[in-house]
Scaffold this active site. Sequence first.
Site, PDB file in Angstrom:
ATOM      1  N   SER A 112       0.861  -1.112  -0.120  1.00 44.69           N
ATOM      2  CA  SER A 112       0.162   0.062  -0.034  1.00 44.69           C
ATOM      3  C   SER A 112       0.875   1.270   0.143  1.00 44.69           C
ATOM      4  O   SER A 112       2.118   1.159   0.319  1.00 44.69           O
ATOM      5  CB  SER A 112      -0.881  -0.029   1.232  1.00 44.69           C
ATOM      6  OG  SER A 112       0.066   0.289   2.296  1.00 44.69           O
ATOM      7  N   ASP A 113       0.408   2.342  -0.588  1.00 48.89           N
ATOM      8  CA  ASP A 113       0.825   3.614  -0.255  1.00 48.89           C
ATOM      9  C   ASP A 113       1.125   3.942   1.182  1.00 48.89           C
ATOM     10  O   ASP A 113       0.106   3.131   1.938  1.00 48.89           O
ATOM     11  CB  ASP A 113       0.400   4.871  -1.137  1.00 48.89           C
ATOM     12  CG  ASP A 113       1.246   5.842  -1.190  1.00 48.89           C
ATOM     13  OD1 ASP A 113       2.136   6.203  -0.435  1.00 48.89           O
ATOM     14  OD2 ASP A 113       1.064   6.665  -2.178  1.00 48.89           O
ATOM     15  N   SER A 114       1.693   4.959   1.714  1.00 49.46           N
ATOM     16  CA  SER A 114       1.971   4.920   3.390  1.00 49.46           C
ATOM     17  C   SER A 114       0.481   5.721   3.950  1.00 49.46           C
ATOM     18  O   SER A 114      -0.007   6.605   3.541  1.00 49.46           O
ATOM     19  CB  SER A 114       2.942   5.954   3.646  1.00 49.46           C
ATOM     20  OG  SER A 114       4.147   5.320   3.026  1.00 49.46           O
TER      21      SER A 114
END
Length: 779
Positions: free
Chosen positions: A294-296
Amino acid sequence: DLFPQKAMRILIVVSGLVVGTIPRACVPPHDKYEFCDASKPLEERVNDLIGRLSLEEKPYLLVARESPKGNISRLGVPEYDWGGNCIHGVQSRCSADGTCPTSFPNPNTLGATFNRSVWEGMGKVIGLELRALWLQGVGENHESNLPHIGLDCWSPNINIVRDPRWGRNLETPGEDPFLCGQFGAKVTSGLQGGTLDPRYLQAVVTLKHFDANSLEGPWGEFGQINRHTVNANLTMYDLHSTYLPAFKTAVEDGGALGVMCSYNAVNGVPTCASEYLLKEVLREDWGFEGYVTSDSGAVEDVMKNHHYTKNWDDTVSATLQAGCDMESAPWPKDHPWATDGPYISYIPSAVKAGLLAETDVDEALRHTLMLRFRLGLFDPIDDQPYWHVDPSVVRQQEHEDLAIDSTRQGLVLLKNDEKLGLPFQAGKKVAVIGPHANDNTAILGNYLGQMCPTFGSNDCVQTPCDAITKLNAADGGSTVCVEGVKVNSANVSGIGAAVAAAKAADYVVYIGGLDGSIEAEGKDRHDIGLPGSQPALLKALTGLNKFLVTVLYHGGIIAMPKADVAAVPSVVSAGYPGFYGARVMAEALFDTKAAEAPNRFGRLAVSWFLQEEWEAGNYDMLDFAMTAGKGRTYRYYKDDQELALPFGFGLSYSKFGVTASGSGNKVVARVANSGRAGDAVVLLYIRPQTGTVPSKEPAARLVRQLADFARVAVDKDGEAQVEFHLTSKSVELFNEDGKVQVFEGGYDVILSCGDKGAEATVPIHCNKHGCTVDSVVVV
């Protein structure tokens, strides 16, 4: 701490100086496990390790930036930092002896090179330097020097430039899916493959942001729409013809082994919870064999911002079952690594509640751990070249030379007056004017490793003033530098001094445009004009009727009024040219006594609107459709060929003409040069002829589409030849259901050298079996 850091480490010593330690797996007393037996198949080894983990331990291997935690000490499995960035260089600290990673121009400048060898070469440089810095125990570019950097890169960014207002346009190569796919594939092959040891991966790319990520915010009546909340409503045609192809090419042709799902939702489903995107498309259709992160904070967004799930157990179940193997967890303010996250906190409870099968957790572990094994992190190191990379490779001369050359090829000459234009002659009186004249920060762009040995300082970065002064003085000239205005300030009090300096000069170089205070991650533009008082200063300078060039820094384009552009003798788009940008710009603008200016200009990888053209489009930032209204990007913009500066446009100090011939499936472009030696960029477009695509299909809106390109050096008054071979893949389009289709019929092959007057067209006929030139033709 449940998992104290006790994994075995190798002490790294350079020139007698201890610079760091590197953690290792499978060393005594933890070297007898089956997963440490390098003679066994990787699948068996990975499964053996997974089988030894408790349910509570497993999530710690599925969270990025958990280092210096994330180790399983009882098995001798060390920490590992997933999530270093390498957009245009390793985003790490410098080594202990003060050697900093090589930094290339930003990707929007790299895209303008239209040069696959540049992109692959950069990938090789980044991968090798990443190995060297990792071995030295260097951390990410935080003051704490933590977390210790890993061997996967959260790059390249291959989202298309959908709209010039997007704050992250500088991070991606351009608006064309084919171009972005070629960029992604070549960066991937260079970074992952390397040259030292075919048995192992050099590093791992992570393509981002999957998918349809091209909005930062804030938008909406109350500013409520941003990258964490936006839902991209897409037809299957737009999704598959525009937003997915770059990722598909990078996976299938480049072999990319990492993908980052994005913050946004697509058609109501957060991408990190989308089984359609992460399983059906990515793994089943494309055969992807790597890991998905995932993105952060994107896992948190699934519940908090998209309201797709109701509680944390449901959230981690939805994302893991969809195929999001790893979570990039948020981290506390001023703390450079994660300390917790939904995966760590809620995977065990979700499994125990029966919401999530432990086999789904194990599958995610297979995807992530397999890459650590393929990197050679669980094998003996004596015969592994990647464990013995010499620190001296970091910013070695060969790497610097490539970065400099790529910067040269990424500048785009947009306008050049025959009387008052470029190149200028060094050895005269020069005035360097504008808000970036003395800049050594904005020029670098974003996603940076440490540039200079002094942390937090860019004192080793040359400014345009420094570079032009040095070059001009070598031929006996004098240079004065006056900013005149700030980038985005209404203050005009300095314009008088700038104009006075310009009046006294033989040549005027204006360095202006944008910076990170105007466009950035998390910040879109709402006005794409030249900001602040820069238009007033530029108008005053053009009124002097001097030799004048305007050099613009930008991610997204800068839309200037037609009259203002007409008044400026010469214009150069620099993107964000990076560490070597000042030197390269100085050399590109001036002939010297020793040599002519390098003539290696690139071409626009985006459509460049004048202010009037942009306003006429009336584009809605929240509309992700490509074919609606006037259409988006050169592929669908109804009046594309009427744009003053269309996609692919670019001038040169040469004067190129192109003719074409064809037979069978081969088309040959012959480029003639009636000027000084220089680089020609030959772009091959495909345009369906009238009637080939049924009018009911959205592909009937297609104006033209890039299908290939090549860069070639052409001698003074010389000629060069470029061959292109066409296949059915060259004309693959999509039907309204998003399925690949070759519409049988006639197509035009358009060959362009960037200038509107330098094009040739060859008619071809294509079906699902291939393409042939209609007859032997010469045009």
